[in-house]
Write a protein that holds these residues in place. Structure first.
Motif, short mmCIF file in Angstrom:
data_model
loop_
_atom_site.label_atom_id
_atom_site.label_comp_id
_atom_site.label_asym_id
_atom_site.label_seq_id
_atom_site.Cartn_x
_atom_site.Cartn_y
_atom_site.Cartn_z
N GLU A 152 0.74 -1.23 -0.04
CA GLU A 152 0.11 0.16 0.00
C GLU A 152 0.83 1.44 0.00
OE1 GLU A 152 -0.56 -2.59 1.73
OE2 GLU A 152 -2.70 -3.19 1.49
N ASN A 153 2.05 1.31 1.03
CA ASN A 153 2.85 2.39 1.01
C ASN A 153 3.48 2.64 -0.42
OD1 ASN A 153 2.88 4.23 3.48
ND2 ASN A 153 3.53 2.15 4.48
N LEU A 155 2.21 1.90 -3.22
CA LEU A 155 1.41 2.31 -4.35
C LEU A 155 0.96 3.88 -3.99
CD1 LEU A 155 -0.72 2.22 -6.64
CD2 LEU A 155 -2.24 0.83 -4.91
N ALA A 156 0.66 4.07 -2.56
CA ALA A 156 0.68 5.59 -2.31
C ALA A 156 1.47 6.40 -2.96
CB ALA A 156 0.35 5.80 -0.86
N THR A 157 2.89 5.91 -2.67
CA THR A 157 4.20 7.12 -3.33
C THR A 157 3.79 7.29 -4.84
OG1 THR A 157 5.42 6.09 -1.54
CG2 THR A 157 6.16 7.21 -3.55
N ILE A 159 1.13 7.18 -6.35
CA ILE A 159 0.01 8.04 -6.92
C ILE A 159 0.01 9.32 -6.37
CG2 ILE A 159 -2.54 8.55 -6.15
CD1 ILE A 159 -2.95 5.43 -6.08
N TYR A 160 1.05 9.54 -5.38
CA TYR A 160 1.15 10.93 -5.01
C TYR A 160 2.25 11.90 -5.85
CZ TYR A 160 -0.62 11.64 -0.16
OH TYR A 160 -1.08 11.70 0.91
N ALA A 187 -7.68 2.56 -7.57
CA ALA A 187 -7.32 4.25 -7.19
C ALA A 187 -7.39 4.99 -8.29
CB ALA A 187 -6.01 4.11 -6.61
N ARG B 171 -2.55 6.01 4.06
CA ARG B 171 -1.66 6.58 2.92
C ARG B 171 -2.33 6.50 1.53
NH1 ARG B 171 4.07 6.43 1.61
NH2 ARG B 171 3.71 8.22 0.41
N LEU B 172 -2.91 5.40 1.07
CA LEU B 172 -3.31 5.05 -0.11
C LEU B 172 -4.49 5.79 -0.36
CD1 LEU B 172 -3.02 3.67 -2.74
CD2 LEU B 172 -4.00 1.51 -1.88
N GLU B 174 -5.66 8.27 1.27
CA GLU B 174 -5.22 9.58 1.48
C GLU B 174 -4.94 10.28 0.06
OE1 GLU B 174 -4.08 12.02 5.35
OE2 GLU B 174 -2.42 11.52 3.77
N ALA B 175 -3.83 9.33 -0.62
CA ALA B 175 -3.26 9.57 -2.14
C ALA B 175 -4.33 9.68 -3.09
CB ALA B 175 -2.23 8.76 -2.46
N THR B 176 -5.31 8.57 -2.99
CA THR B 176 -6.30 8.61 -3.73
C THR B 176 -7.19 9.88 -3.83
OG1 THR B 176 -6.35 6.12 -3.26
CG2 THR B 176 -7.98 7.14 -4.58
N TYR B 178 -6.30 12.63 -2.77
CA TYR B 178 -5.53 14.04 -3.43
C TYR B 178 -5.43 13.85 -4.67
CZ TYR B 178 -0.99 16.36 -4.33
OH TYR B 178 -0.06 17.04 -4.65
N ARG B 179 -5.44 12.75 -5.32
CA ARG B 179 -5.29 12.64 -6.69
C ARG B 179 -6.50 13.18 -7.22
NH1 ARG B 179 -2.75 9.93 -10.74
NH2 ARG B 179 -4.17 9.21 -12.49
N ARG B 182 -6.76 16.70 -7.24
CA ARG B 182 -5.77 17.11 -8.33
C ARG B 182 -6.77 17.13 -9.74
NH1 ARG B 182 0.13 15.05 -8.59
NH2 ARG B 182 -0.96 13.48 -9.55
N GLU B 183 -7.26 16.16 -10.12
CA GLU B 183 -7.96 15.91 -11.55
C GLU B 183 -9.18 16.56 -11.47
OE1 GLU B 183 -7.84 11.67 -11.70
OE2 GLU B 183 -5.74 11.68 -12.50
N GLN B 1079 6.83 21.06 -0.26
CA GLN B 1079 5.89 20.42 -0.99
C GLN B 1079 4.62 20.34 -0.26
OE1 GLN B 1079 7.18 16.58 -2.68
NE2 GLN B 1079 5.67 16.35 -3.91
#
Lengths: 339, 1191
Positions: A152-153, A155-157, A159-160, A187, B171-172, B174-176, B178-179, B182-183, B1079
């Motif tokens: 997961e970590n 993948l998160a990187t 996506i970020y 995602a 984190r994933l 959150e990243a999703t 965030y994405r 952004r989009e 950042q």
């Protein structure tokens, strides 16, 4: 062969280097075999290699593409059949950059945190540098721990990342790779996923199930059902006569071709074969053709018979032959789904 | 003559009776002697029989006892048990019983009875050992410990996995989001932004970090538990370290998600399993529940303790048996001595009897002999008288004849001499192996001998006149003639070496000497001289020079070879010692530990020898380099003493050192070499001293403005050195004698090196020694004085005129202390024991001038330091005396123990002068410094964040280095040469590189240069050189190549820890990266806001007020010792600084929060200060974001 009967002594190390060592001792010291053929895996090969060299016995066609077994100049006692991981990854990168016009920064790497993953990543960077990559830090590289599914970590990187990759080269086991692909898809990441042969095509396909994602796996042998290739035809016939229930597979075909190369060398020995004699006979093969579609070459400075890589792609829950020419189409499929 | 027949008859008769008497005496003597001898032989045979029998018995006993002990030891050992165990102890029993039945000797009986009791004890002990063995086998066969530790490890890994996945998922997620933000755009984007801000993701991710941190701590503790060797430590580990971590884990697990969620439940379950795995179900091993790791470890340790006990008891019983056997042997000795005395008495009696008879006979014999002699003398006198008369006439005639002959012979001799002299000159001149010539004053040759022809290569005829000059080599002619004329004019003799050239062209070297001949008036008459062919000697000289050059070169080669050998040996030695150190850190049985310790000490010994040989070769090759540095002599001497104190005190030797106050402290020279000499001599003394003391004393011999000559005396009370050995002692490869080498080991190079070093420092070394009393090595060195140095101790300080009592049983130590305090102008009394001390203190108090201060030695016979302190504090008259205790290294006294008996302060011996002064001054003024026990290195190891790359080509040393790194808590990778270093640095940004200097392909120097070139002005990798070359100058080379630090091989763990600690400090200074993650800031900046302010502005303006406020509150909370408050405020500040990505500030807050939760005030002040600094940096970065600050 020439009036001698071949005997195959098969021992199982369960992919555990600790068990490889006693197995090797038994084969070389008790069974006194002529040569060791078809060891599976990089760590096991690392464990077996010193013993083979110490006992001056041929270590033939291991089931790994690691660079360690492909030294230059080559070890006398190590002869490979298949293409290396570097060559598999180089083929992917060439196709991605030249074939579909991607920039080096469009490619990301997802690798296992060990020597296998390192080998794949450094091969990839080398290939990208050939295509004009200046700074290796530009390339997105995420990793996961061996024997876990904790991706997961990583993948998160991805996506970020500022710049979303369009292709992910994966050097790992089928479980985590499949999970990565699935979660990435969920995602909303749209990319092409490329795996090396070692991932295991069939388990990867069954893990992914009916998911509609562009996934490529490079192989070091032709597709085992591609009866256009002469040696595959012979393999299918031999398999049927040996056991009609048995299913053909990439790994089995690799073993079959390795054994055929061995037999071709043994036939050239007139008298009693010796451990050194086998190596001389293999090195004496020079350029030879077993119907692989391309000639193979073995010699004193040439200890890897085949350098060719066959790409396959996922379609309807199985991997089918595929040509690099179509990579743009495969990518384009991904592209069209972007909002 | 007529009376002869009558006299003869009487003489014959007398002789016959004398003979008869003699025969009779012989017969009597032989009879007596024979009887005595046969009696003695009989007694001796009996004595030997008895002696043998007793000896054999003692030997058999001793053998049986040894076997019995060996058997018990084998039961307690690891080897599998033999079946025929019982025999030896039963054998001993039977043996004693059998002798008890047969041996009637009353002296032996009690000894045998005691032996019987002891054999019984031994049998009982064996029963105990067998019982222990049964328990041990059960525990050993049961691999529970390994299984349990494996299970615990896998549980921890499992927990870590859960964390990793859960944290990753957050984190994933959150990243999703965030994405998506952004989009998307417009309203949708704003909704997404709010979703991100409202999610508690960041908070939870931090909770996971906290949890993971605790987990790592636990993993480390579990490994410690598994390797712990001491029972009390074990319990301490469980109660004070593992349990709190487990509790914290439990608490932290509730923060991981909403209650009842899958993560929380699974985590809680796994933690519960971990608890059971480590501590056990009920904490009681008698219960049926599964045993925890702690119980298993405890059981194993208890077993080990029991075994030690068994072994000790066995040793006690065996000593008893040994003593009994010794008594037995003594009894046997007594018996034998008795028999011997009886024999002696018998012999003495026989001897007296023989003397009596013998002397009677002798008187008779002498009387007869006297009569015979008288008769014979009478006859002889008559005959003598007749012969004397005829002799006188003959002598007169002979005298006349002799006088005539003498005159004629004298004339003939004169003639003969003249002739011979002439002859001799001709013969000499003709046969002389050198040329001889005679010239007139003008130089014309008058005479030359035949040998001249041979040497000059021209005939005598040709040489006469000036012809001889043609023989001289044309090149030399001018010089020779000039010298010739000069010597003639000045009257000196001519002496020169030059060349002749023969007519045949051959060249000969000659040596010619001549003297001028002068008349009595001084007029020059001519020259006489010789000429000698020295061609052969010349050739030999040339060859000799060539041979000497060759020899010099071979010495050089040898030294280079030794240097190479030392490098080659040090590399594998690094492997041996390093691996052994790592092995020692694993859990080992006592026996294994002993073996491993032996390997380590042997390895270190070997290394010392190699160093010696290398040094020696350098000295011999003249390569020993001396540095010229400013140094502090006091510091050098005290540092050396401290280093060796532990060794000496472990042997129970008093160890002291003193630098005379007149010796200048600030000197220039090579302190390293001085330390080498001192270390060598001191450790030599310690080695050869079993009891007593080793002391070093430094005194001033002479002093000028620029230079000082010092004398160092290293004295010991050891075995001493015999006079004969003293001469060769300072030569290489000599020890006092060969047996010393066998007993004490050593190369015999140390003193040779010392001698060379001392002589290079302009001094001398000598030795005074008395065998059995001890030795004193005395050496002098000349050192430059530093031009600028601060004056000695200011005359006015707290100790001036203060009275101090020194209590030390050791004279030297007491003396040194005395001289030291006198130098400080204190008034001093010295006593040797506690009773005198009390007496002196009381007397001083009565006289109205009490001692305010006493320095007490801990180790004293009868009344030790603590007892004395108690006695002083118990007496109201002298209880005010402030006490300073001198203890030894390795003596563990707790602070409470010392405070309880009223000790004000204490120091380890030998104490540094400056420390003693501070200590005494502090005690006098009444503010002893607060002392806390420094934590040992073992407990302070924790996980380090720096990533380390090790470059080392040797596979064994790679493993050593990896093991050491793991032990020190570093994550490290290893590569084999310089190219691989560069490749690895491309992939991973390592913080530290440990660089072997000598590697194939690309060596460490090249690699370092390449790294530095690539880095440019950017991040600097800390590079530490590792090299097996122990030559000085290596360090400089490494630093010149761009490395940052240096450690020499074999790499000792302590050294490594020190250089890594240094690296850590340097790196953390370097690593002051941006205070705020740019950042994160950029992301915040782009968030759309409400009204005129955007979100970032709003956040920053709040933080600029709340941040400084929070820090004020933190300081206030610390002042009122409010741990919970600190924890709470720190937590809040951590969250608010987290939103800007101010990671360092966050770290400090997190540490503060933990410290607050643990109630640990110690690090808080430091942390708050760090946080304050960091906050300033953060604010400085943030303030430009505020609109009004831009104006």
């Amino acid at each position: 062969v020439n009036g001698h009967r071949l005997r195959l002594v098969a021992l199982d190390d369960g992919y555990e280097p600790a068990r490889t060592v006693p197995n090797m001792r038994q084969l070389l010291e008790k069974e006194k075999v002529l040569a060791v053929i078809g060891d599976v895996g990089t760590p096991t090969a690392i464990a077996a290699l010193p013993i083979a060299i110490e006992q001056k016995t041929l270590f033939f066609a291991p089931f790994t593409g690691a660079g360690l077994l492909r030294k230059n100049p080559p070890d006398r006692y190590v002869i490979n059949f298949r293409a290396s991981y570097d060559e598999e990854i180089a083929a992917m990168i060439d196709a991605l950059i030249d074939g579909s016009g991607l920039q080096p920064r469009d490619v990301a790497f997802f690798t296992q945190r060990d020597s296998y993953g390192d080998a794949g990543f450094s091969g990839g960077i080398a290939a990208l540098q050939r295509h004009g990559l200046q700074d290796a830090n530009q390339v997105l590289h995420v990793r996961y721990e061996r024997n876990t599914l904790a991706i997961e970590n990583a993948l998160a990187t991805v996506i970020y990342a500022e710049h979303t990759p369009r292709a992910v080269v994966m050097v790992g086991a089928y479980g985590p790779c499949a999970k990565f692909i699935k979660l990435a898809h969920e995602a909303g990441l749209r990319a092409l996923y490329l795996n090396v042969s070692f991932v295991g095509s069939n388990p990867l396909a069954s893990e992914l199930g009916p998911l509609e994602v562009p996934v490529v796996v490079t192989q070091v042998v032709p597709h085992p059902l591609d009866s256009e290739v002469p040696i595959v035809r012979e393999y299918l016939a031999d398999l049927k006569s040996f056991d009609s229930e048995m299913k053909p597979g990439f790994g089995a075909l690799e073993g079959y071709i390795a054994a055929r190369v061995m037999v071709a060398a043994l036939e050239r020995i007139p008298g009693e074969p010796t451990r050194e004699g086998v190596i001389d006979a293999l090195e004496g093969l020079g350029e030879f053709d077993l119907g692989l579609g391309k000639k193979m070459l073995l010699g004193p400075q040439q200890h890897q018979a085949s350098h060719r890589v066959w790409p396959t792609m996922l379609r309807n829950g199985a991997f089918v032959p595929f040509s690099w020419v179509n990579i743009t189409k495969l990518m384009g499929g991904g592209e069209s789904r972007r909002p | 003559v007529i009376n002869l027949p009558h006299h003869a008859k009487r003489i014959v008769w007398l002789v016959r009776s004398l003979t008869a008497l003699g025969l009779l005496m012989i017969v009597i003597a032989v009879g007596l002697l024979g009887g005595t001898l046969s009696a003695m032989r009989k007694q001796r045979t009996q004595l030997a029989l008895t002696e043998n029998e007793l000896k054999e018995t003692a030997e058999q006993l001793s053998h049986s006892a040894w076997e019995s002990r060996a058997e018990i030891m084998s039961i307690l050992g690891d080897a599998t048990l033999g079946a025929d165990g019982q025999n030896s102890i039963a054998g001993l029993n039977d043996f004693v019983r059998g002798h008890l039945a047969a041996q009637p000797d009353p002296l032996v009986v009690p000894v045998l009875l005691e032996l019987k009791t002891l054999a019984g004890n031994l049998a009982a002990l064996r029963e105990g050992a067998v019982a222990w063995r049964v328990r041990y086998d059960v525990v050993r066969s049961d691999s529970d410990t390994e299984r349990t530790i494996g299970r615990v490890r896998s549980l921890i890994t499992q927990l870590h996995g859960i964390m990793e996945v859960a944290q990753g998922s957050l984190r994933l997620d959150e990243a999703t989001k965030y994405r998506r933000w952004r989009e998307s755009s417009g309203e949708e984007a704003r909704r997404q932004a709010e979703a991100i801000l409202t999610a508690r993701g960041q908070q939870e991710i931090r909770e996971f970090d906290v949890f993971d941190h605790e987990l790592q701590e636990l993993a480390l503790l579990v490994e410690l538990l598994g390797g712990e060797q001491q029972l009390d430590h074990l319990a301490d580990l469980k109660e004070n370290q593992i349990k709190p971590v487990l509790d914290r884990l439990s608490r932290a697990s509730f923060n991981l998600g909403t209650k009842g969620s899958a993560v929380v439940t699974t985590t809680a379950q796994t933690i519960e399993q971990l608890k059971i795995g480590i501590i056990g179900e009920s904490g009681n091993r008698d219960q049926a529940g599964p045993s925890g790791l702690f119980d298993l470890c405890r059981e194993a340790l208890e077993l080990n303790r029991d075994r030690e006990k068994c072994i000790n008891e066995a040793a006690t019983v065996r000593h008893g048996i040994d003593a009994a056997i010794a008594t037995f042997a003594q009894v046997a000795q007594t018996r034998i001595a008795e028999l011997a005395r009886k024999m002696e008495r018998d012999v003495a009696f026989d001897w007296r009897r023989m003397m009596l008879v013998g002397s009677g006979c002798a008187v008779l014999f002498l009387w007869l002999a006297w009569i015979i002699s008288r008769r014979i003398r009478e006859q002889v006198q008559v005959l003598e008288r007749a012969r004397a008369e005829s002799d006188a006439d003959r002598q007169t005639a002979q005298k006349l004849m002799l006088e005539q002959q003498g005159a004629a012979a004298e004339l003939a001799a004169i003639h003969q001499n003249l002739r011979e002299s002439e002859q001799r000159f001709r013969l000499l001149s003709a046969s002389a192996p050198i040329g001889i010539f005679h010239c007139e004053a003008a130089g014309g040759c008058l005479y030359c001998n035949p040998e001249w022809e041979k040497i000059a290569g021209m005939s005598v005829a040709d040489s006469l006149g000036d012809g001889w000059r043609r023989a001289i080599h044309p090149d030399d002619q001018a010089a020779v003639m000039e010298e010739w004329i000069r010597s003639a004019n000045s009257g000196r003799s001519f002496d020169s070496e030059f060349r002749f050239r023969w007519l045949s062209g051959e060249t000969r070297w000659v040596h010619s000497r001549s003297v001028p001949l002068r008349s009595e008036t001084g007029e020059l008459l001519g020259h006489v001289g010789t000429v000698e062919d020295i061609t052969q000697r010349r050739q030999i000289e040339i060859e000799f020079t060539r041979a000497r050059d060759a020899a010099l070169e071979s010495v050089q080669l040898k030294s280079r070879f030794l240097a190479n050998m030392s490098h080659e040996i040090r590399t594998p030695m690094n492997g041996v010692i390093g691996m052994t150190n790592i092995l020692l850190d694993t859990s080992l049985t006592a026996e294994q530990r002993e073996y491993a310790e032996t390997i380590r000490t042997s390895g270190e010994g070997l290394l010392a020898i190699i160093n010696d040989i290398l040094d020696f070769s350098k000295v011999e090759a003249g390569k020993m380099e001396f540095e010229m540095l400013d140094f502090d002599l006091q510091e050098t001497v005290e540092g050396t003493l401290e280093l060796l104190a532990e060794t000496a005190q472990a042997k129970g030797i008093e160890f002291a050192g003193f630098v005379d106050p007149h010796v200048p402290r600030h000197l220039r020279g090579d302190p390293g070499r001085l330390r080498q000499v001192l270390t060598n001599l001191l450790s030599n003394s310690i080695k050869f001293t079993a009891i007593g003391e080793v002391a070093l004393r430094v005194a001033l011999v002479s002093e000028s403005d620029a230079e000082a000559e010092l004398e160092f005396r290293v004295s010991d009370t050891g075995i001493g050195i015999e006079a004969e050995s003293r001469r060769t002692l300072f030569e290489a490869f000599h020890q006092a004698d060969a047996s010393t080498t066998r007993k004490y080991g050593g190369t015999g190079l140390g003193l040779a090196i010392c001698k060379q070093l001392v002589e290079r420092m302009g001094g001398q070394i000598r030795l005074e020694s008395t065998v059995g009393k001890g030795s004193t090595f005395i050496f002098t060195v000349k050192l430059e004085k530093q031009s600028a140095f601060e004056p000695a101790l200011n005359g006015d300080h707290a100790l001036v005129n203060a009275r101090v009592l020194i209590v030390d049983d050791n004279e030297t130590s007491g003396q040194f202390l005395h001289e030291q305090v006198v130098a400080w102008k204190m008034r001093n009394g010295t006593v040797r024991n506690g009773a005198d001390a009390l007496e002196r203190l009381r007397q001083a108090a009565r006289e109205g001038d009490p001692y305010p201060l006493a320095i007490i030695d801990m180790k004293m016979p009868e009344m030790d330091g603590l007892a004395l302190a108690r006695a002083i504090k118990a007496d109201a008259d002298i209880a005010d005396t402030r006490l300073v205790l001198m203890t030894e290294f390795g003596r563990r006294l707790t602070v409470e123990e010392l405070r309880n008996v009223g000790i004000a302060d204490w120091r380890n011996k030998p104490v540094r002068q400056s420390l003693l002064f501070d200590c005494l001054a502090g005690v006098m003024i009444g503010v002893p410094k607060p002392r806390t026990e420094t934590p040992s290195a073992k407990t302070s190891r924790s996980r380090r964040s720096e990533r380390v790359l090790i470059a080392e080509d040797n596979a064994v040393n790679q493993r050593v280095a990896l093991g050491q790194m793991r032990k020190l808590g570093y994550t490290a990778d290893v590569v084999g040469d310089g190219f691989e270093v560069l490749q690895s640095l491309d992939k991973i940004a390592y913080d530290i590189v440990l660089m072997d200097c000598h590697m194939p392909e690309m060596d460490g120097y090249e690699a370092t240069a390449a790294i530095r070139e690539r880095e440019g002005a950017g991040k600097r990798t800390w590079i530490i050189a590792m090299t097996a070359n122990a030559m000085s100058g290596d360090r400089e080379q490494c630093l010149a190549a761009g490395m940052d630090d240096y450690v020499s091989k074999p790499v000792r763990l302590d050294d490594l820890a020190a250089v890594l600690e240094r690296a850590h400090c340097e790196l953390s200074i370097q690593a002051e990266g941006p205070a705020v993650d740019p950042q994160t800031l950029a992301t915040l900046r782009e968030l759309p806001g409400e009204g005129e302010k955007n979100i970032l502005e709003r956040l920053v303006s709040i933080f600029c007020e709340s941040g400084p406020l929070a820090l004020q509150e933190l300081s206030a909370a610390l002042t009122r010792q409010d741990a919970a408050g600190v924890s709470l405020i720190a937590h809040t500040l951590q969250s608010s600084s987290g939103q800007f990505g101010a990671s360092r500030l966050q770290e400090y807050c997190a540490e503060l929060e933990i410290a607050g939760r643990d109630g640990n005030f110690e690090p808080m002040g430091r942390l708050i200060a760090s946080a304050q600094n960091e906050l300033q940096r953060v604010l400085a970065t943030l303030q430009p974001e505020l609109p009004n600050s831009n104006v």
